[in-house]
Motif scaffolding. Sequence first.
Motif, PDB file in Angstrom:
ATOM      1  N   MET A  20       0.889  -1.403   0.060  1.00  0.00           N
ATOM      2  CA  MET A  20       0.259  -0.260  -0.228  1.00  0.00           C
ATOM      3  C   MET A  20       0.911   1.051  -0.261  1.00  0.00           C
ATOM      4  O   MET A  20       0.256   1.989  -0.733  1.00  0.00           O
ATOM      5  N   LEU A  24       1.006   4.381  -2.375  1.00  0.00           N
ATOM      6  CA  LEU A  24       1.363   5.951  -2.545  1.00  0.00           C
ATOM      7  C   LEU A  24       2.550   6.466  -3.110  1.00  0.00           C
ATOM      8  O   LEU A  24       2.858   7.737  -2.562  1.00  0.00           O
ATOM      9  N   GLN A 186      -6.440   0.156   4.754  1.00  0.00           N
ATOM     10  CA  GLN A 186      -5.680   1.405   3.245  1.00  0.00           C
ATOM     11  C   GLN A 186      -5.888   2.841   3.722  1.00  0.00           C
ATOM     12  O   GLN A 186      -5.524   3.194   3.644  1.00  0.00           O
ATOM     13  N   GLN A 187      -7.036   2.941   4.072  1.00  0.00           N
ATOM     14  CA  GLN A 187      -7.476   4.515   5.179  1.00  0.00           C
ATOM     15  C   GLN A 187      -6.438   4.463   6.152  1.00  0.00           C
ATOM     16  O   GLN A 187      -5.828   5.519   5.642  1.00  0.00           O
ATOM     17  N   THR A 190      -2.958   4.961   4.202  1.00  0.00           N
ATOM     18  CA  THR A 190      -3.514   6.540   3.422  1.00  0.00           C
ATOM     19  C   THR A 190      -3.232   7.699   4.140  1.00  0.00           C
ATOM     20  O   THR A 190      -2.145   8.682   3.929  1.00  0.00           O
ATOM     21  N   TRP A 193       0.869   7.879   5.614  1.00  0.00           N
ATOM     22  CA  TRP A 193       1.321   8.509   4.165  1.00  0.00           C
ATOM     23  C   TRP A 193       1.836   9.907   4.490  1.00  0.00           C
ATOM     24  O   TRP A 193       2.392  10.881   4.153  1.00  0.00           O
ATOM     25  N   GLN A 194       0.182  10.600   4.777  1.00  0.00           N
ATOM     26  CA  GLN A 194       0.089  11.989   4.264  1.00  0.00           C
ATOM     27  C   GLN A 194       0.823  12.645   5.860  1.00  0.00           C
ATOM     28  O   GLN A 194       1.517  13.540   5.563  1.00  0.00           O
TER      29      GLN A 194
END
Length: 205
Positions: A20, A24, A186-187, A190, A193-194
């Motif tokens: 994942m 990204l 996944q949420q 994400t 990662w941000q």
Amino acid sequence: MLRVGLTGGIASGKSTVTRMLRSLGAVVLDADQAAREVVEPKQPAWRRIRSVFGPEFFHADGQLDRKKLGGLVFADATARRQLEEIIHPEVFAFLERQVEELAAAAQHRLVCLDIPLLFETGYNSQVDVTVVVFVDGQTQLRRLMDRDNLSEQEAQERIAAQMPLSEKARLADYVIDNNETLEATQQQVTILWQRLCQRAETLGV
């Protein structure tokens, strides 16, 4: 360059989280891949393993019989320490060379280092941020038995060879809870990662 140490436990879903992160845009360096590289025939670690454990742990073509050696070291703590003393320094030197190459290229603000034994080896001191992929004990046991076709005892031995996931989660800067659906994971990834990108930007790396 922000160095992110990613870890978990066997069958916790760390590989899923790694995929994942890569999707990204993350650059992920894999300690398991490094471990395979350093035990290729005629490499220093290969020679030492053969000397310490004997030729019976190697295939006819010279390749290390990882499954056979794994069966020994997961059941024998002394043998496991011997193997780790051989492999870990070579793996970390391999990873450091890769990090230096990325830093020299100056194309990335952060790098994720996927290291199963991040805390056990003390390598967490070499990274800026730690991330743990967490599942509960029963989920981990069931997934490992299913994934590797192991008996319950074999699976428990492999899990017991690592620091408990609950302890790793306590030590981590970020925890990805992988007990639920892939969508839920996944949420979380994400969002992680941000935050990592923001942290790298804030540090100016």
